[in-house]
Scaffold this active site. Structure first.
Site, PDB file in Angstrom:
ATOM      1  N   HIS A 116       0.821  -1.219   0.000  1.00 52.39           N
ATOM      2  CA  HIS A 116       0.000   0.000   0.000  1.00 52.39           C
ATOM      3  C   HIS A 116       0.854   1.267   0.000  1.00 52.39           C
ATOM      4  O   HIS A 116       0.372   2.342  -0.336  1.00 52.39           O
ATOM      5  CB  HIS A 116      -0.973  -0.006   1.191  1.00 52.39           C
ATOM      6  CG  HIS A 116      -0.353   0.248   2.523  1.00 52.39           C
ATOM      7  ND1 HIS A 116      -0.014  -0.757   3.390  1.00 52.39           N
ATOM      8  CD2 HIS A 116      -0.008   1.394   3.140  1.00 52.39           C
ATOM      9  CE1 HIS A 116       0.506  -0.242   4.490  1.00 52.39           C
ATOM     10  NE2 HIS A 116       0.519   1.072   4.355  1.00 52.39           N
ATOM     11  N   ASP A 146      -0.009  -7.559   1.415  1.00 50.68           N
ATOM     12  CA  ASP A 146       0.502  -6.189   1.567  1.00 50.68           C
ATOM     13  C   ASP A 146       2.025  -6.154   1.548  1.00 50.68           C
ATOM     14  O   ASP A 146       2.658  -5.429   2.325  1.00 50.68           O
ATOM     15  CB  ASP A 146      -0.039  -5.546   2.848  1.00 50.68           C
ATOM     16  CG  ASP A 146       0.151  -4.028   2.858  1.00 50.68           C
ATOM     17  OD1 ASP A 146       0.225  -3.443   1.761  1.00 50.68           O
ATOM     18  OD2 ASP A 146       0.236  -3.449   3.952  1.00 50.68           O
ATOM     19  N   GLY A 217       3.805   6.693   8.230  1.00 51.34           N
ATOM     20  CA  GLY A 217       5.184   6.789   7.776  1.00 51.34           C
ATOM     21  C   GLY A 217       6.020   5.594   8.206  1.00 51.34           C
ATOM     22  O   GLY A 217       7.066   5.312   7.632  1.00 51.34           O
ATOM     23  N   ASN A 218       5.562   4.850   9.243  1.00 47.62           N
ATOM     24  CA  ASN A 218       6.240   3.622   9.662  1.00 47.62           C
ATOM     25  C   ASN A 218       5.947   2.459   8.723  1.00 47.62           C
ATOM     26  O   ASN A 218       6.640   1.435   8.762  1.00 47.62           O
ATOM     27  CB  ASN A 218       5.795   3.203  11.071  1.00 47.62           C
ATOM     28  CG  ASN A 218       6.576   3.898  12.166  1.00 47.62           C
ATOM     29  OD1 ASN A 218       6.031   4.702  12.911  1.00 47.62           O
ATOM     30  ND2 ASN A 218       7.870   3.604  12.261  1.00 47.62           N
ATOM     31  N   SER A 219       4.927   2.577   7.912  1.00 48.79           N
ATOM     32  CA  SER A 219       4.511   1.487   7.039  1.00 48.79           C
ATOM     33  C   SER A 219       5.675   0.945   6.225  1.00 48.79           C
ATOM     34  O   SER A 219       6.403   1.697   5.581  1.00 48.79           O
ATOM     35  CB  SER A 219       3.440   1.983   6.060  1.00 48.79           C
ATOM     36  OG  SER A 219       2.233   1.336   6.268  1.00 48.79           O
ATOM     37  N   LEU A 274      -8.850 -23.533  -2.811  1.00 44.60           N
ATOM     38  CA  LEU A 274      -9.778 -24.660  -2.738  1.00 44.60           C
ATOM     39  C   LEU A 274     -11.081 -24.383  -3.468  1.00 44.60           C
ATOM     40  O   LEU A 274     -11.668 -25.278  -4.063  1.00 44.60           O
ATOM     41  CB  LEU A 274     -10.101 -24.989  -1.278  1.00 44.60           C
ATOM     42  CG  LEU A 274      -9.115 -25.828  -0.479  1.00 44.60           C
ATOM     43  CD1 LEU A 274      -9.680 -26.113   0.905  1.00 44.60           C
ATOM     44  CD2 LEU A 274      -8.794 -27.127  -1.200  1.00 44.60           C
ATOM     45  N   GLY A 275     -11.563 -23.140  -3.380  1.00 43.07           N
ATOM     46  CA  GLY A 275     -12.858 -22.818  -3.984  1.00 43.07           C
ATOM     47  C   GLY A 275     -14.014 -23.075  -3.049  1.00 43.07           C
ATOM     48  O   GLY A 275     -15.053 -23.594  -3.455  1.00 43.07           O
ATOM     49  N   VAL A 276     -13.831 -22.706  -1.771  1.00 44.05           N
ATOM     50  CA  VAL A 276     -14.912 -22.882  -0.794  1.00 44.05           C
ATOM     51  C   VAL A 276     -15.148 -21.572  -0.054  1.00 44.05           C
ATOM     52  O   VAL A 276     -14.246 -20.749   0.100  1.00 44.05           O
ATOM     53  CB  VAL A 276     -14.587 -23.987   0.245  1.00 44.05           C
ATOM     54  CG1 VAL A 276     -14.506 -25.343  -0.421  1.00 44.05           C
ATOM     55  CG2 VAL A 276     -13.303 -23.671   1.001  1.00 44.05           C
ATOM     56  N   ILE A 278     -16.036 -20.367   3.642  1.00 45.84           N
ATOM     57  CA  ILE A 278     -15.995 -20.978   4.966  1.00 45.84           C
ATOM     58  C   ILE A 278     -16.504 -20.000   6.016  1.00 45.84           C
ATOM     59  O   ILE A 278     -16.607 -18.796   5.774  1.00 45.84           O
ATOM     60  CB  ILE A 278     -14.566 -21.420   5.336  1.00 45.84           C
ATOM     61  CG1 ILE A 278     -13.610 -20.213   5.335  1.00 45.84           C
ATOM     62  CG2 ILE A 278     -14.089 -22.526   4.427  1.00 45.84           C
ATOM     63  CD1 ILE A 278     -12.241 -20.534   5.899  1.00 45.84           C
TER      64      ILE A 278
END
Length: 477
Positions: A116, A146, A217-219, A274-276, A278
């Site tokens: 980001h 991220d 700014g720490n990101s 997986l395509g689930v 949950i």
């Protein structure tokens, strides 16, 4: 006089003892001076420039800072417009600048930061500890974790030592170096408050929670252990004010380095799928499925032609383990599957209809598309014991929704069992107690058949997705 002298002597002894205790305690506190001396050269400041359409609204889309809701938030520096181009009222473009942090992971110029921080940037400049400023190019980014990887044209750069985030323990001292509000190489320290945290929008990252003071700014800056090794990337804070409130979250370095290796090799990230759909297993759901305690990931829906569908997984299955590693909570499943390379086969321990079984699934590659559907409304006979009014669905409605069966709820008694279970008007009941519901009449008969005061699983379809709720009906009269 002698008595006064004795009292004074006793008081002085107590004072000396107190100072001795304080000195001992001070000696036990960590000293970060050597860590900072060694690590600071490998930490960088990152500034970005993005050209955007000019607008008159404030940085929060017209809201004041006090109106920003309580959120988990990425914390890059304040974006400030510079020099509108094109003139006119509200026309043309303007430059937006933001600040963040990063750290060098190789002598030939690879730098890690948050996705980001550099998202949408037209220009990225990295400032080193020796005040050199270098243009950086984006090698690749992975928004799901991220993590971003940058490259600058330089040699013999100072690098940081990479640690093992799996060895972190709650209560351990950690330190952060970054550029909060543009103040380069600011150092803050604290302890690990928790590990393996799941945040609402980040299913693939087992965050490290700390109380290290982190601000905009720490990101992208590093989180160190006492050995001076990087164990995380500072990424998010929980805030009501927009600033630090004692809850900071870092991406474990083991996760980040795996992503960086993939970005370096191919420019993108492949993760298992997986395509689930949950959901967590609540206490009532655990009881209704025959589990002794709350654990596992409950499959609410299975995508057509997905790896899960091909392997025979079904809605209502509870995944208890992946290749022998227990799924103690549903949020752990995406991480375990996500780190599996597409094409590899995993063993799933699955609970189905009260019986445990092993299912092999060949994991697929994550598709970018998401499932979407719509909804409708109407009315029919009330199911008094359930506390709802329902109506049947036409074949056309079922076709539009992609369902084979179900009944729509059009009214919910706020004092009834359905409302207590979280069932809402507009929901579609697909199954009750693991049995399909094909009509309002069948639903009424199914409810009559539940003679005990026990929790039963109800599968719903809501806003394009399936979910289960545990319904506890009163005794039949």
């Amino acid at each position: 006089m002698q008595r006064i002298t004795r009292q004074l002597s006793l008081w002085l002894m107590l004072v000396v003892a107190a100072f001795a205790v304080q000195s001992a305690q001070a000696r036990d506190l960590p000293d970060f001076t050597e860590l900072v001396k060694q690590a600071a050269p490998g930490v960088v400041n990152i500034s970005t420039t993005q050209e955007v359409q000019r607008r008159s609204m404030g940085p929060w889309g017209g809201q004041g800072q006090q109106d920003v809701p309580e959120i988990f938030r990425h914390f890059f520096g304040d974006q400030i417009p510079f020099g509108p181009r094109g003139g006119g009222n509200g026309g043309g473009t303007e430059e937006r600048h933001s600040l963040g942090s990063g750290f060098i992971i190789s002598q030939d110029g690879y730098i890690m930061t948050n996705a980001h921080v550099v998202d949408g940037a037209d220009k990225i400049v990295v400032r080193l500890n020796d005040r050199r400023e270098l243009k950086a190019k984006l090698v690749g980014e992975d928004k799901k974790t991220d993590v971003a990887l940058l490259k600058v044209d330089a040699k013999d750069l100072p690098t940081l030592n990479i640690g093992d985030s799996d060895d972190l323990e709650v209560g351990e001292w950690v330190a952060a170096i970054g550029s909060p509000f543009g103040f380069d190489h600011s150092v803050t320290a604290g302890i690990v408050s928790a590990i393996d945290r799941t945040l609402p929008t980040d299913a693939y990252v087992p965050f490290i929670q700390t109380d290290v003071a982190i601000n905009p700014g720490n990101s992208g800056g590093p989180l160190f252990n006492l050995d001076g090794k990087v164990v995380g990337i500072n990424s998010q804070i929980f805030t009501r004010s927009g600033g630090f409130m004692g809850l900071s979250f870092a991406i474990p370095i083991n996760v980040a380095m795996d992503i960086a290796d993939q970005l370096k090799a191919t420019g993108h990230v492949s993760r298992g799928w997986l395509g689930v759909v949950i959901q967590p297993v609540s206490r009532d759901l655990a009881e209704s499925f025959g589990l002794k305690n709350q654990r596992g990931a409950l499959i609410a829906d299975v995508a057509d032609d997905s790896p899960a569908a091909k392997a025979g997984l079904k809605a209502g299955d509870v995944i208890l383990a992946v290749d022998g590693e227990e799924v103690d909570q549903s949020s752990k499943l995406p991480r375990l599957i996500g780190k599996v390379s597409p094409g590899e086969t995993v063993k799933l321990d699955v609970l189905r209809n009260g019986k445990q079984m092993t299912q092999k699934v060949t994991v697929g590659d994550w598709p970018e598309e998401a499932l979407q559907q719509a909804s409708d409304d109407g009315a029919q006979d009330p199911q008094t014991r359930l506390g709802v009014a329902v109506r049947d669905l036409s074949d056309d409605e079922l076709g539009r929704l992609g369902l084979d069966h179900g009944v729509r709820i059009v009214q919910v008694d706020p004092t009834g069992a359905a409302a207590e279970a979280g069932i809402q008007s507009g929901d579609i009941i697909v199954s009750l107690d693991q049995k399909p519901v094909e009509s309002a009449t069948q639903l009424a008969k199914a409810i009559e058949g539940v003679t005990q005061d026990r929790a039963v699983p109800v599968r719903l379809y809501r806003d394009g997705h399936s979910l289960f709720v545990a319904l506890r009906l009163g005794k039949a009269e």
